[in-house]
Design an enzyme around this catalytic site. Sequence first.
Site, short mmCIF file in Angstrom:
data_model
loop_
_atom_site.label_atom_id
_atom_site.label_comp_id
_atom_site.label_asym_id
_atom_site.label_seq_id
_atom_site.Cartn_x
_atom_site.Cartn_y
_atom_site.Cartn_z
N ARG A 103 0.53 -1.17 0.14
CA ARG A 103 0.12 -0.18 -0.15
C ARG A 103 0.87 1.41 -0.34
O ARG A 103 1.51 1.19 0.92
CB ARG A 103 -0.16 0.29 1.51
CG ARG A 103 -2.48 0.30 0.99
CD ARG A 103 -3.46 0.14 1.65
NE ARG A 103 -2.73 0.35 3.72
CZ ARG A 103 -3.46 1.05 4.43
NH1 ARG A 103 -4.65 1.37 3.98
NH2 ARG A 103 -3.00 1.31 6.12
N THR A 107 -0.79 7.17 -0.69
CA THR A 107 -1.75 7.37 -1.99
C THR A 107 -3.18 6.12 -1.70
O THR A 107 -4.22 6.64 -1.42
CB THR A 107 -1.83 7.18 -3.18
OG1 THR A 107 -1.30 5.72 -3.41
CG2 THR A 107 -0.84 8.33 -3.75
N ASP A 199 -1.02 -2.62 12.48
CA ASP A 199 -0.55 -3.14 10.88
C ASP A 199 0.35 -4.85 11.42
O ASP A 199 0.95 -4.66 12.35
CB ASP A 199 1.11 -2.02 10.67
CG ASP A 199 0.99 -2.77 9.73
OD1 ASP A 199 1.53 -1.94 8.56
OD2 ASP A 199 1.31 -4.37 8.76
N ASP A 202 3.69 -5.58 10.27
CA ASP A 202 4.45 -5.42 11.53
C ASP A 202 4.27 -6.19 12.47
O ASP A 202 5.41 -6.44 13.23
CB ASP A 202 4.27 -3.86 11.79
CG ASP A 202 5.17 -2.87 10.78
OD1 ASP A 202 5.77 -3.44 9.96
OD2 ASP A 202 4.22 -1.59 10.47
N1 URA Z 1 -2.98 -2.93 7.20
C1 URA Z 1 -3.24 -3.06 8.13
O1 URA Z 1 -2.10 -3.88 8.86
N2 URA Z 1 -3.82 -3.05 9.52
C2 URA Z 1 -4.60 -1.49 9.11
O2 URA Z 1 -5.43 -1.22 10.05
C3 URA Z 1 -5.28 -1.70 8.45
C4 URA Z 1 -4.41 -2.55 6.62
#
Ligand code: URA
Length: 208
Positions: A103, A107, A199, A202
């Site tokens: 991602r 954007t 995330d 992560d």
């Molecule tokens: N990707 C993630 O890892 N967490 C989110 O909250 C949104 C997208």
Amino acid sequence: MSVTVVSHPLVQHKLTIMRMKETSTASFRRLLKEISLLLCYEVTRDLDLTTTMIETPMQPMESPILDGKKLVFASILRAGNGLLEGMLDLVPAARVAHIGLYRDHKTLQPVEYYFKAPEDIVNRLIIVVDPMLATGNSAVEAITKLKERGASNIRFLCLLAAPEGIKHFAEVHPDVPIYTAAIDEKLNEDGYIVPGLGDAGDRMYGTK
Ligand code: URA
């Protein structure tokens, strides 16, 4: 459009621990693997069966067996791999596709950097996996790429979904059922699901 929320108590319990910010990387990864087994069980609940003649130590019998071609699990890298491992434990003969999309944090649009799928995906059920259905952009793009190669029988499996992501997804791919452990409140201005779990990549790989 079809959205199935897997409300099984074990799924909900494990998800709560995964959401907690103090949960360690090791625990997060273990819980994700455990939850993926349960989610896989639900997403494959209605697979077609046929029968085959076998012999038990006692006598012959006609016994159920999965019908059709082997499944394909399509992992949206990198976080999809966290769901993939448990699913392959449950369906070891499944084929695997890897779709590399990240991602763009400005954007929020998906950028493709890798695509490798089995060649004969046309007549197979494809289960696309990504823990977070946030904006829906990555899932939509991954499924568009699979459809361009002839796939038509596709399901999407995630851990958490945002209402905005479900709406976007269903507008583009209304034929693809969504399976999730929970639908959260909303996306924040950075495109993260809230309350969410942060995330997912992560947290499972300890990269932040
Ligand atoms: N990707 C993630 O890892 N967490 C989110 O909250 C949104 C997208």
